[in-house]
Design a protein around this motif. Structure first.
Motif: not given
Length: 189
Positions: A141-155
């Motif tokens: 919110p605010g700057d609307h910068a894109p992120y990836v949200s993930e549940a993972q076990r590879m890294a």
């Protein structure tokens, strides 16, 4: 869905979940949103993505004051990673594949499915396109910068993590090839 007044509400609902759970929840294959009540809390990639999307859809409906996303639309995201991508593609008619998955080419709130192997369990459960991992693009919110949200076990760190979209794409280049990656627009249609 030409009236886009609900987009900020959708983004805020998804971001609230990201802020609440990122770094606090581990990964456990086959565990959906109910795993957030476990001690310690756990979830898998499709469970996390489904939770983000269903909360975003509910927020869009509330903000619009009408039904933009039906119960069937919400139910269609509560499935495994391969079916989630398939269901969203069918509803929206939109898909970006392979090396076309770039910051510039992705729609807001894209859902991305990847072929990442998966070991013995994946061989025992064949999947359309071989998708074994799914991630969700969210916006700060605010700057609307894109992120990836993930549940993972590879890294590391394992579990729920948040990366800037450009950084995630750079780190995932080996998987962003034709026939290995697909991105859909979950809120289009």
């Amino acid at each position: 869905m030409n009236d886009a007044s609900w987009i900020d509400a959708t983004g805020a609902a998804m971001w609230a979940l990201v802020e609440r759970y990122t770094g606090q929840v581990g990964y456990k294959r086959g565990t959906k949103a109910s795993g957030l009540n476990d001690h310690p809390p756990v979830i898998d990639c499709s469970g996390w993505t489904a939770l983000l999307l269903s909360e975003g859809m509910a927020a869009a409906n509330r903000k619009a004051g009408r039904l933009l996303f039906s119960d069937a639309d919400v139910a269609a995201v509560h499935t495994w990673s391969d079916r989630l991508i398939e269901n969203l593609e069918r509803r929206s008619g939109f898909i970006v594949t392979g090396d076309h998955i770039t910051v510039a080419e992705l729609p807001p709130f894209a859902t991305i499915g990847l072929q990442q192997g998966g070991g013995t369990w994946a061989k025992n459960h064949p999947r359309p396109r071989g998708i074994t991992h799914v991630v969700q693009v969210v916006h700060c919110p605010g700057d609307h910068a894109p992120y990836v949200s993930e549940a993972q076990r590879m890294a590391e760190p394992y579990g729920l993590r948040l990366l800037p979209l450009a950084e995630w794409i750079a780190g995932t280049q080996d998987n962003l090839k034709p026939g290995m990656a697909w991105a859909v627009a979950p809120f289009a249609g």
